[in-house]
Design a protein around this motif. Structure first.
Motif, PDB file in Angstrom:
ATOM      1  N   ARG A  97      85.997  85.017   1.777  1.00 14.38           N
ATOM      2  CA  ARG A  97      84.610  84.641   1.495  1.00 14.38           C
ATOM      3  C   ARG A  97      84.576  83.226   0.922  1.00 14.38           C
ATOM      4  O   ARG A  97      85.418  82.854   0.103  1.00 14.38           O
ATOM      5  N   TRP A 145      82.690  86.573  16.195  1.00  9.19           N
ATOM      6  CA  TRP A 145      81.825  87.488  15.454  1.00  9.19           C
ATOM      7  C   TRP A 145      80.683  87.895  16.383  1.00  9.19           C
ATOM      8  O   TRP A 145      79.968  87.035  16.917  1.00  9.19           O
ATOM      9  N   ASP A 182      77.398  81.598   7.446  1.00  7.24           N
ATOM     10  CA  ASP A 182      78.849  81.415   7.607  1.00  7.24           C
ATOM     11  C   ASP A 182      79.585  81.691   6.299  1.00  7.24           C
ATOM     12  O   ASP A 182      80.470  80.951   5.883  1.00  7.24           O
ATOM     13  N   GLU A 183      79.242  82.809   5.693  1.00  2.97           N
ATOM     14  CA  GLU A 183      79.812  83.156   4.387  1.00  2.97           C
ATOM     15  C   GLU A 183      81.270  83.590   4.502  1.00  2.97           C
ATOM     16  O   GLU A 183      82.073  83.346   3.592  1.00  2.97           O
ATOM     17  N   PHE A 184      81.630  84.238   5.622  1.00  2.09           N
ATOM     18  CA  PHE A 184      82.944  84.848   5.751  1.00  2.09           C
ATOM     19  C   PHE A 184      83.793  84.099   6.774  1.00  2.09           C
ATOM     20  O   PHE A 184      83.289  83.563   7.757  1.00  2.09           O
ATOM     21  N   SER A 216      81.076  94.456   4.555  1.00  2.32           N
ATOM     22  CA  SER A 216      80.994  93.458   3.485  1.00  2.32           C
ATOM     23  C   SER A 216      80.627  94.068   2.140  1.00  2.32           C
ATOM     24  O   SER A 216      80.691  93.378   1.117  1.00  2.32           O
ATOM     25  N   VAL A 227      76.446  96.047   5.104  1.00  4.69           N
ATOM     26  CA  VAL A 227      76.390  95.211   6.298  1.00  4.69           C
ATOM     27  C   VAL A 227      77.724  95.310   7.017  1.00  4.69           C
ATOM     28  O   VAL A 227      78.772  95.001   6.446  1.00  4.69           O
ATOM     29  N   PHE A 238      80.039  94.140  10.291  1.00  3.89           N
ATOM     30  CA  PHE A 238      80.204  93.081  11.281  1.00  3.89           C
ATOM     31  C   PHE A 238      81.311  93.494  12.251  1.00  3.89           C
ATOM     32  O   PHE A 238      82.388  93.912  11.834  1.00  3.89           O
ATOM     33  N   GLY A 285      78.887  85.851   9.665  1.00 11.27           N
ATOM     34  CA  GLY A 285      78.033  86.377   8.617  1.00 11.27           C
ATOM     35  C   GLY A 285      76.909  85.413   8.287  1.00 11.27           C
ATOM     36  O   GLY A 285      76.856  84.285   8.778  1.00 11.27           O
TER      37      GLY A 285
END
Length: 349
Positions: free
Chosen positions: A322, A347, A304-306, A22, A2, A4, A301
């Motif tokens: 992360r 992003w 909102d993981e990152f 990622s 993935v 971004f 991500g």
């Protein structure tokens, strides 16, 4: 895999774009698109994702619009207007098709209409909004229902703006007073609750939003965001505040607040303070970043993981972290030091 793409403003004459992979945790600098001077704060149109707005944080300042192309490369500026003030440090589009810009050094701001059907072009039908205080440093604008909230670091108030007769015409209908000398910088809302990071006091507060137009409410929480073990000569200031909601992988909401050390540097770098939101604001802990004066950070991500962040000083570059432990912690994944500083992020996917 993935990938971004992320845009990054700064105190330069360009907006940078990065690619974050990622799978390999690699952060690569892609482009440096020329802009006006000091595009320190950038924001994206809420529905037309190919449109970017940027300040020129100069004296006098400007507001610019751009098209976003492949790999985050920007067009030449499509439209540029003066901000009618000095050092605009923030811009954001509203759901109404207007774009807010706040002038930090001149105590005023604009909310500018765009041409119907063409949000790249600004109209000329707007008037400056003056904040009536002996010292005024408006630092942000946040749409909340039919109002626009503006935290004022110099006046210790959050101004409440409403449209006054039509697009581009706004007035101050009231204020939410903040603790004297605290310097409210940035805010976030969640329902009827207001969270504020105070630059001068290095605190984060929680309170209910009082009924309009005027008034304040007792603070439900008031926490220091100073990390433990600071070196002698450190001079801390609150920076950014972000709020994440619960999701499948992150079962509860959190507030993340950055510190900016303008004095003797901590070898660990500036810290991000993490707070649990429910049932009431509570400190979870601190994560040290190796950055100097974090001015911009943004989640992205899935779920909102990152989190991407950078400092406005030093040579710490740009980092990606992360969220771990259900959102209670952050781990460093990547750092790119080709550009030593950046100040705001978007992003793109």
């Amino acid at each position: 895999m993935v990938n971004f793409t992320i845009l990054a403003g700064g105190y330069t004459s360009f907006v940078a774009s990065y690619l974050f992979n990622s799978d390999t945790n690699a952060l690569t600098l892609l482009n440096q698109s020329p802009t006006g001077q000091n595009p320190s704060w950038i924001s994206r149109h809420p529905t037309n994702k190919s449109i970017l707005y940027a300040v020129n944080e100069d004296s006098p300042g400007n507001l610019q619009s751009f098209l976003i192309g492949k790999d985050g490369a920007l067009s030449q500026p499509i439209d540029t207007i003066g901000s009618q003030g000095n050092s605009p440090a923030f811009t954001t589009p509203l759901s109404t098709g207007q774009v807010a810009i706040m002038n930090y050094d001149s105590g005023n701001g604009l909310i500018v209409p765009t041409v119907s059907g063409n949000p790249l072009e600004f109209t000329s039908s707007y008037s400056a909004i003056k904040f009536d205080a002996p010292v005024s440093h408006p630092h942000m604008a946040l749409e909340h229902g039919s109002e626009v909230f503006v935290p004022d670091l110099g006046a210790d108030k959050i101004w409440r703006l409403v449209e006054n007769g039509g697009p581009g015409q706004f007035r101050v209908q009231g204020q939410i007073d903040q603790p004297k000398g605290s310097g409210p910088r940035h805010i976030a809302t969640r329902g009827d609750t207001l969270f504020t990071v105070h630059e001068l006091a290095s605190t984060v507060t929680q309170q209910l939003i009082p009924p309009a137009p005027n008034g304040t409410t007792p603070l439900l929480a008031n926490f220091s965001i100073l990390p433990p073990g600071l070196p002698q000569g450190a001079a801390m200031a609150g920076g950014e505040i972000l709020l994440t909601e619960a999701s499948a992988r992150f079962p509860e909401p959190f507030v993340y607040v950055s510190n900016r050390n303008t004095g003797v540097q901590d070898p660990r770098g500036d810290a991000i303070a993490i707070f649990r939101v429910e049932p009431r604001l509570a400190l979870v802990g601190f994560v040290y970043t190796g950055l100097d004066q974090i001015r911009g950070m943004e989640f992205g991500g899935p779920e909102d993981e990152f989190l991407i962040a950078s400092g406005v000083a030093g040579d710490g570059g740009v980092i990606v972290l992360r969220r771990t432990e259900g959102g209670q912690n952050l781990e460093l994944l990547a750092r790119n030091s080709e550009l030593p500083t950046r100040t705001s992020f978007i992003w793109l996917n």
